[in-house]
Design a protein around this motif. Sequence first.
Motif, PDB file in Angstrom:
ATOM      1  N   LYS A 155       0.833  -1.204   0.000  1.00  0.00           N
ATOM      2  CA  LYS A 155       0.000   0.000   0.000  1.00  0.00           C
ATOM      3  C   LYS A 155       0.866   1.251   0.000  1.00  0.00           C
ATOM      4  O   LYS A 155       0.580   2.227  -0.701  1.00  0.00           O
ATOM      5  N   TYR A 156       1.959   1.216   0.779  1.00  0.00           N
ATOM      6  CA  TYR A 156       2.873   2.363   0.831  1.00  0.00           C
ATOM      7  C   TYR A 156       3.466   2.625  -0.552  1.00  0.00           C
ATOM      8  O   TYR A 156       3.493   3.771  -1.021  1.00  0.00           O
ATOM      9  N   HIS A 176       2.299   1.698  -3.449  1.00  0.00           N
ATOM     10  CA  HIS A 176       1.221   2.133  -4.351  1.00  0.00           C
ATOM     11  C   HIS A 176       0.957   3.632  -4.197  1.00  0.00           C
ATOM     12  O   HIS A 176       0.815   4.352  -5.200  1.00  0.00           O
ATOM     13  N   ASN A 177       0.928   4.108  -2.976  1.00  0.00           N
ATOM     14  CA  ASN A 177       0.670   5.530  -2.723  1.00  0.00           C
ATOM     15  C   ASN A 177       1.829   6.420  -3.169  1.00  0.00           C
ATOM     16  O   ASN A 177       1.654   7.622  -3.390  1.00  0.00           O
ATOM     17  N   LEU A 178       3.015   5.821  -3.305  1.00  0.00           N
ATOM     18  CA  LEU A 178       4.202   6.574  -3.716  1.00  0.00           C
ATOM     19  C   LEU A 178       4.339   6.675  -5.233  1.00  0.00           C
ATOM     20  O   LEU A 178       5.104   7.493  -5.747  1.00  0.00           O
ATOM     21  N   ASN A 179       3.576   5.864  -5.947  1.00  0.00           N
ATOM     22  CA  ASN A 179       3.746   5.723  -7.400  1.00  0.00           C
ATOM     23  C   ASN A 179       3.732   7.035  -8.164  1.00  0.00           C
ATOM     24  O   ASN A 179       4.574   7.293  -9.025  1.00  0.00           O
ATOM     25  N   GLN A 180       2.746   7.873  -7.883  1.00  0.00           N
ATOM     26  CA  GLN A 180       2.616   9.138  -8.619  1.00  0.00           C
ATOM     27  C   GLN A 180       3.833  10.030  -8.397  1.00  0.00           C
ATOM     28  O   GLN A 180       4.332  10.661  -9.326  1.00  0.00           O
ATOM     29  N   GLU A 181       4.318  10.048  -7.165  1.00  0.00           N
ATOM     30  CA  GLU A 181       5.486  10.864  -6.847  1.00  0.00           C
ATOM     31  C   GLU A 181       6.728  10.342  -7.573  1.00  0.00           C
ATOM     32  O   GLU A 181       7.547  11.121  -8.060  1.00  0.00           O
ATOM     33  N   TYR A 223      10.904   6.397   2.411  1.00  0.00           N
ATOM     34  CA  TYR A 223      10.438   5.262   3.230  1.00  0.00           C
ATOM     35  C   TYR A 223      11.143   5.252   4.590  1.00  0.00           C
ATOM     36  O   TYR A 223      10.497   5.087   5.637  1.00  0.00           O
TER      37      TYR A 223
END
Length: 435
Positions: A3-4, A6-11, A160
Amino acid sequence: MSKYIHNLNQELTQWRRMFHSYPELGFTEYLTTYRIGKILEEWDYTLFIGKDALDSDARVGIPNKDILTHFEQKAKEQGVEESWLRKMTGGNTGLVATFDTGRPGKHIALRFDIDALPINESTHQSHIPASKAFNSINPRVMHACGHDGHITIGLGVAKYIYEHQKQLVGKFTFLFQPAEEGGRGALAMTKKGWLANVDRFYAGHIGIKEMSVGNVAATVKGFLASTKLNVRYHGNASHAGMNPETGKNALLSAASASIHLYGIPRHSEGTTRVNVGRLEAGSGRNIIPDAAYMEVEVRGETKELNNYMTEHAKRIINSAATMHDTECEITTVGSTEEMDCSSSIINNIKHACKKSNYVKNVISETSVSGSEDASYMMNEVLKHGGEATYMLFGTKLDYPHHHPSFDFQEEVLPVAVDTFTRIIEQENIYSIGEG
């Protein structure tokens, strides 16, 4: 963890495209260093910038003063703060970032290279950076080897650690290294002492060998020791028709050398390579050229084989000068060592990635045939009793590295970040009951 990531993908995508648009050559990465550092500052990393990050005297292949001054002025115009430029002036680019949890644990070092290549990037609409408007804005400079992705991966891992610091132990050192291309930057950082007390060292590369996204090679073999040479021949100019006897033809010296270098006998004990990548000479058809310039490299499977190739190359280069009565100047402008990954680290990586939704398969070992100056860092860690490896992260490669249309699948970025963070979590997370 998934999940972490996945949430970082755009950045990750945003960082990659920003760095891709503003590529800089080795030892001129002023804006790149600044942008990396400003992001890391937000996460409470201790930064060592430029002259504080590397041994200036250990650098080789530094651009001349006029080139450095030009790019320093350009960096200033692009918003790089004066206080940062003072630390980087004279081609002292790159930075080291450290994060100490304050709790006993392993010291992990990670290396990410940041330089680009002297290549005009393709503007064809089939090239994704062009079609999506993030191709290079700098003429004749391009991230054609994936280092923009490496910077991005490093930042993802650094974020991270910052956001999970209460769960971690030990110390982390990030080496954002300048001038990997040509084997020029790693030795300067190594000489500064960053690797002396490291327990685990990790480096890696997007691509090199084509593999599907989700495939990770835990170790590589086959990286060659290498020596990079710049050669200048000095002759005497003259009128080619009226006074040919007074001329000393530097072009012929360079041309003779370039042909005969490929005649160096290959060695029975392992792989060797030689390449003449650049030759410049002459100014007109009726002028005997008084100057010539060559860029040459040799490689060998071992240090001894590379030395064999280097000695023969220098002999041929000097003999070509004698043949045509010119003078010769040879300068070593880069080097790498052979390197062996720690096989003991393979099972650790496989175990760490076992539950990953991004890593589909961890390959124990794969073979390559290039060269890497991360070898200096790895060998320093091994010398002090630590473990070290160099990983590959799979991507489709429609064009080879160092090609004007080179690109990689951005889906590889979360795979690499997930790999590094899972390794860190396995190595440096609190044991049950520790807090």
